[in-house]
Design an enzyme around this catalytic site. Sequence first.
Site, PDB file in Angstrom:
ATOM      1  CD  GLU A  67      -5.872   5.568   0.338  1.00 60.05           C
ATOM      2  OE1 GLU A  67      -4.977   6.414   0.569  1.00 60.05           O
ATOM      3  OE2 GLU A  67      -6.003   4.534   1.025  1.00 60.05           O
TER       4      GLU A  67
ATOM      5  CG  HIS B 241       0.308   6.485  -0.447  1.00 59.50           C
ATOM      6  ND1 HIS B 241      -0.690   7.245  -0.993  1.00 59.50           N
ATOM      7  CD2 HIS B 241      -0.278   5.722   0.510  1.00 59.50           C
ATOM      8  CE1 HIS B 241      -1.850   6.964  -0.386  1.00 59.50           C
ATOM      9  NE2 HIS B 241      -1.627   6.034   0.535  1.00 59.50           N
TER      10      HIS B 241
ATOM     11  CG  HIS C 288      -1.802   1.146   1.381  1.00 61.43           C
ATOM     12  ND1 HIS C 288      -3.094   1.157   0.945  1.00 61.43           N
ATOM     13  CD2 HIS C 288      -1.583   2.384   1.889  1.00 61.43           C
ATOM     14  CE1 HIS C 288      -3.646   2.342   1.180  1.00 61.43           C
ATOM     15  NE2 HIS C 288      -2.741   3.102   1.758  1.00 61.43           N
ATOM     16  CD  GLU C 289       1.579   3.364   3.794  1.00 62.06           C
ATOM     17  OE1 GLU C 289       1.631   4.434   3.154  1.00 62.06           O
ATOM     18  OE2 GLU C 289       0.635   3.068   4.551  1.00 62.06           O
TER      19      GLU C 289
END
Lengths: 467, 467
Positions: free
Chosen positions: A259, A233, A229-230
Amino acid sequence: MPPLGAPARAEARATLSRHAHELLVSEELGALLEELRPFEESHDRESFEASVVRVARRDYEKATRIPPRLRAELTRQASLGYRTWLEAREANDYAIFLPQLERALELVHEQVACFDPPGDPYDVLLDDYEPGMKTAEVEAVFDRLKAELVPMLASVTGPVDDSCLRGTFPPDAQRRFALQMLAEWGMDADSWRLDDTVHPFASSFAPTDIRLTARFHEQDLHGVLSCMHEFGHGLYERQVDPAYTRTPLAHGVSSAFHESQSRMWENLVGRNLATWRHFYPRLQEAFPALGSVPLETFHRALNKVERTLRRVDADEVTYCLHIILRFELERDLLSGAVTPRDLPEAFDAKMREYLDLQPPTPVDGVLQDVHWSEILFGYFPTYALGNVVSVQLWQRAEADLGDLDAQFESGEFAPLREWLREHVHRWGRVFEPTELLERAAGGPLDPEPYLAYLRRKLESLYGAAVR
Amino acid sequence: MPPLGAPARAEARATLSRHAHELLVSEELGALLEELRPFEESHDRESFEASVVRVARRDYEKATRIPPRLRAELTRQASLGYRTWLEAREANDYAIFLPQLERALELVHEQVACFDPPGDPYDVLLDDYEPGMKTAEVEAVFDRLKAELVPMLASVTGPVDDSCLRGTFPPDAQRRFALQMLAEWGMDADSWRLDDTVHPFASSFAPTDIRLTARFHEQDLHGVLSCMHEFGHGLYERQVDPAYTRTPLAHGVSSAFHESQSRMWENLVGRNLATWRHFYPRLQEAFPALGSVPLETFHRALNKVERTLRRVDADEVTYCLHIILRFELERDLLSGAVTPRDLPEAFDAKMREYLDLQPPTPVDGVLQDVHWSEILFGYFPTYALGNVVSVQLWQRAEADLGDLDAQFESGEFAPLREWLREHVHRWGRVFEPTELLERAAGGPLDPEPYLAYLRRKLESLYGAAVR
């Protein structure tokens, strides 16, 4: 920070934000931006030259609505509110947090009044995270999602065995595996780091300074998913055109777009069977207990659908419901339909309605998120919009690149990464989110691709027709 | 930070320092300070009101000499120089660092030229760390120290067995012991923290937010001694009058005064036999290997005098020689008597002369300290002045409080701590260092008490008359 440091930090942050705001709203900057109008008009709209002036002017004009005193007060209260929220959570007592939320809401009303919005007052809050987006658009998307997701969730039957995700997974081995995976996805050691934290996040100080954080728990593999997930970003910030560095163009364009990237790498890539066809043998090597677990079992476990009390534990189906609940409560708080005092009850009522769950205590319910303590009203909806945008982009990427699954299975993640760079990342803040979405995905915000993706996934996992 | 983050950080720091400097030198502030002259004059010189205006004006007037562009350039070069120093150290190659030092020295000359000093140009550099101090005063003290310390060192004979300080000391047990000790000295959990780091330091963001860092090595107890040192820095900031918070008065007055506090707690308290009469049983409990080591053996080991290549490893006798060497080289660099290119040779020559040691490689010699990479010229002398001041203050504290050893032996550290608060700490920057020293220690800077203290200590440890 030692406990008594909190008030001092609140004051320091308030001072810094006031000075930064004063620099941003200075008459000198306003005059320079006026002076640059002919320069801006003499360049193509997408050029660096025109864009940097246009975006700086937009930031300037918006900032001039907020007095530096209010900017400082919002920052101070966010800092104090956060600290009190920690205490309230520790004590599992909403009453401790209540006065802070009341004060935060007062400031939010002051902020909204600065813009005297012609339409929905929530537009003002939303615009800080999703520039140009209107509340009515969000509402339309969310109404559609809610209408589909509640029955979709009800139609999910039969338990999924995810016991293979629990066991003993040494944190160091998780970190090594995550780093290997992210390196294949495009994390280079010269510009990225991965460090430990309590609550994972990504931050970046330049396109060449991307910092991810993670928390690896010995008893499960959530830390690895959170790294994916990170990474999403981080990759966005890493791939912004380096020529934009240290200008107002040098960041991702909105929270929903950001997101969309983290969700894409966590869910569309990271919970994808093809991806694990490539990586699963190495995961099994790292954690011998998975040696006897078939790939398909592991993949089903990763995609288990289950009602949860906590937003951060939610799967792809229930996540948006957690968000819609918060969006509706924020609007009710703003209109006065719900008071801070009545918020816990309103929160629980919606939890029962959408997720059929009753939070047993405040920590499992209304106190679970940091956002309201830090006056981040307007932020929540962008999480769900990110899910929606991620699948819109994905569809277009597949149309351009062909079978992504086949590529992932043979370890080719560069085509997707480079497609994202070309169509989304490199543009930074040049285009507003709506225009960027139109250019990259070929249409306006549309929840149908996301819903169709969920239906397909549930059908393949649960073998039954899902509404 | 990932390696490619360094240039971005240098730019960000340069921008911040330029804005901070512009705020400090603004005409608006200058006009306010003028306007406040009658207000200042209507209050006692030591009052908060008069002091805050006086000290702010001094800071303002000094800052106006430096153009914001140069302030930013110094910050940028410090950041880049530091990164290059790390690389040079890694490669053990001075040539990598040389161009950075040459650039730093150019900027230092620019800085000095802004003041066009009537006396020694080094005064300008020294004043940043020791306001009001002149190079000639430092030189006089250092000449006296050198004249005494070189023969004193030569007269130290007979090896001290410090093998008890090497062994296996689990880091967690060291941390627990250090925290117990510092809690007795006055570290309260509400306002202090102790965390891990590579190179220990103390920082503070408010009198109620004091952060110490430490590094505990399993094979020795240096980490515990370093905690005592950082405690001294932290205590100074902790005990500044809280009414000064967020004003120019709210910090320790100078680097030498700060170092006098860290040295006092590390050496005068921490290497003191009476202190260990109180703490040694608990240390032995924490590290059973010390169970068979007599207190006196442990205390002698803590105070071993030995020539070392590294400044940070130096004992109380040799430390000042390391500093004097650097002070002399800084002055030679500034006058041009030594060029950056010739610095390694000049460094080694002085090492041979003062310490009878030849650094085998640059990392053990000229590359060992971070300071020159970060353009901290003028800082080094304050370390040795801190030693000198620490004993001057100690003498006066003993005169006021009676037998400190007897107090320490029974675990009473509060009288010394409160004496320091009353006479030094609480005043923050109200008095210039010279005046504070006069008030607190009853005289001007004087190396004799420090030399006498060393002689007494060496006589008691080595049993022989020391010159």
